[in-house]
Design an enzyme around this catalytic site. Structure first.
Site, PDB file in Angstrom:
ATOM      1  N   ARG A 150       0.740  -0.892  -0.384  1.00 28.45           N
ATOM      2  CA  ARG A 150      -0.141   0.030   0.105  1.00 28.45           C
ATOM      3  C   ARG A 150       0.451   1.124   0.158  1.00 28.45           C
ATOM      4  NH1 ARG A 150      -1.856  -3.721   4.263  1.00 28.45           N
ATOM      5  NH2 ARG A 150      -4.633  -4.404   2.968  1.00 28.45           N
ATOM      6  N   LYS A 174      -2.952  -2.269   7.504  1.00 23.71           N
ATOM      7  CA  LYS A 174      -4.040  -2.126   8.271  1.00 23.71           C
ATOM      8  C   LYS A 174      -4.202  -2.539   9.491  1.00 23.71           C
ATOM      9  CE  LYS A 174      -6.730   0.003   4.184  1.00 23.71           C
ATOM     10  NZ  LYS A 174      -7.230  -0.551   3.677  1.00 23.71           N
ATOM     11  N   HIS A 243      -1.973   2.586  -5.755  1.00 23.08           N
ATOM     12  CA  HIS A 243      -2.703   1.590  -5.655  1.00 23.08           C
ATOM     13  C   HIS A 243      -3.267   0.683  -7.168  1.00 23.08           C
ATOM     14  CE1 HIS A 243      -4.218   0.285  -2.264  1.00 23.08           C
ATOM     15  NE2 HIS A 243      -5.337  -0.616  -3.098  1.00 23.08           N
ATOM     16  N   ARG A 246      -0.632  -1.931  -6.972  1.00 27.54           N
ATOM     17  CA  ARG A 246      -0.931  -3.038  -5.860  1.00 27.54           C
ATOM     18  C   ARG A 246      -1.649  -3.687  -6.782  1.00 27.54           C
ATOM     19  NH1 ARG A 246      -1.628  -4.476  -0.272  1.00 27.54           N
ATOM     20  NH2 ARG A 246      -3.569  -4.550   0.124  1.00 27.54           N
ATOM     21  N   HIS A 269      -4.634  -8.656   3.067  1.00 27.12           N
ATOM     22  CA  HIS A 269      -6.686  -8.702   3.755  1.00 27.12           C
ATOM     23  C   HIS A 269      -6.925  -9.443   4.618  1.00 27.12           C
ATOM     24  CE1 HIS A 269      -7.342  -7.154  -0.978  1.00 27.12           C
ATOM     25  NE2 HIS A 269      -6.742  -6.349  -0.136  1.00 27.12           N
ATOM     26  N   TYR A 278     -10.230  -9.690  -7.122  1.00 31.89           N
ATOM     27  CA  TYR A 278      -9.184 -10.187  -8.755  1.00 31.89           C
ATOM     28  C   TYR A 278      -9.913 -11.468  -9.491  1.00 31.89           C
ATOM     29  CZ  TYR A 278      -6.765  -6.004  -5.937  1.00 31.89           C
ATOM     30  OH  TYR A 278      -6.680  -5.571  -5.188  1.00 31.89           O
TER      31      TYR A 278
END
Length: 302
Positions: A150, A174, A243, A246, A269, A278
């Protein structure tokens, strides 16, 4: 329902938001617009009183707005305003329950992330790095693409994180969750090339891996701007943001491996559902190949 009852309740509610809760004028305006829309619906439907509004009435209102083309996010915001409004009416003793509580908003279709194909990515990253800033930028974006980082993760890297030319990198994502990601050969080479000249910009003792002309940690906005410039220089005809690299990492890896769980882990994730977007990108690519190649899919030439 009488107009004065409608208007009086809405006016008192907006005063409550402004004076008691201290919400911003813009927020109060948005709440007011949404509640006024329902008040108009109440007049048209001849609903007898606020206390007689049912969940079915709220559902009918939301369904009508949906048919008129309002999207899922807008409807969710409208429902939030109605829940807050009826909670206020309950507090004031004007209604016995909140009819908006159990009404779900129509699910908004998930937007597929913008990404770059393999050729675009190669064109972007294979540019010249014949000056200090170009070497820095090349190292940043090679790392993002190599490891699926990120923007905040690459900006937060320190020199100590890449000591010894590592083949893996520990990053904090995150929710302060740490993950280990691989670093490809080209990214390692680019980082070492940057480290060889980093001292010309960075003062002694600065921990940041990527620094600005002033020797301070490079800001997120600066990284975004540098990538836009780099994309234009390499002839890409659309705006490119970090992004997208990514997303390209995830898409290209999934196309090659088909291993959704591995991509989930590499991206950091928490839920597999987040990564599954994806698979839609991958299917789009396969569908395009099919349309071009299958004898029964190709369009006849005019």
């Amino acid at each position: 329902m009488a107009d004065d009852a409608l208007a009086g309740a809405v006016t008192a509610f907006l005063a409550h938001l402004r004076d008691e809760r201290g919400l911003s004028p813009a927020t109060v305006r948005h709440y007011g617009r949404d509640v006024e829309a329902f008040a108009h619906h109440a007049r048209e439907a001849d609903l007898p009183a606020w206390g007689r509004v049912t969940e079915a009435d709220v559902r009918a209102f939301i369904a009508a707005r949906h048919r008129r083309g309002l999207g899922g996010r807008s409807l969710a915001r409208m429902l939030s305003a109605l829940r807050t409004f009826f909670a206020y009416l309950m507090r004031e003793g004007l209604v016995a329950n909140n009819p908006a509580t159990g009404v779900p908003a129509p699910r908004a279709p998930r937007r597929l992330p913008e990404t770059l194909d393999v050729d675009e990515t190669a064109r972007l990253l294979d540019g010249n790095d014949d000056d200090t800033l170009a070497r820095r930028d090349r190292a940043i974006f090679e790392l993002v693409y190599s490891s699926g980082l990120r923007l905040a993760e690459v900006a937060a890297l320190d020199v100590a994180d890449v000591a010894g030319d590592p083949e893996t990198l520990r990053v904090e994502g995150k929710g302060a969750k740490t993950r280990i990601v691989p670093v490809g050969r080209r990214a390692r080479t680019a980082v070492q090339a940057w480290l060889a000249v980093r001292g010309s910009l960075s003062p002694a003792g600065e921990p940041a891996l990527f620094v600005s002309r002033r020797g301070r940690r490079l800001a997120h906005r600066s990284i975004q701007q540098r990538l836009r410039v780099m994309a234009r220089q390499q002839g890409l005809d659309r705006p490119v943001h970090p992004h997208m690299l990514r997303h390209a990492f995830a898409t290209h890896l999934l196309e090659s491996s088909g291993d959704l769980r591995a991509v989930q882990e590499l991206l950091g994730h928490a839920s597999l559902a987040t990564t599954q977007v994806y698979t839609h990108l991958d299917f789009q690519h396969l569908a395009e190949v099919y349309d071009r190649a299958h004898p029964r899919a190709r369009r006849k030439r005019d």
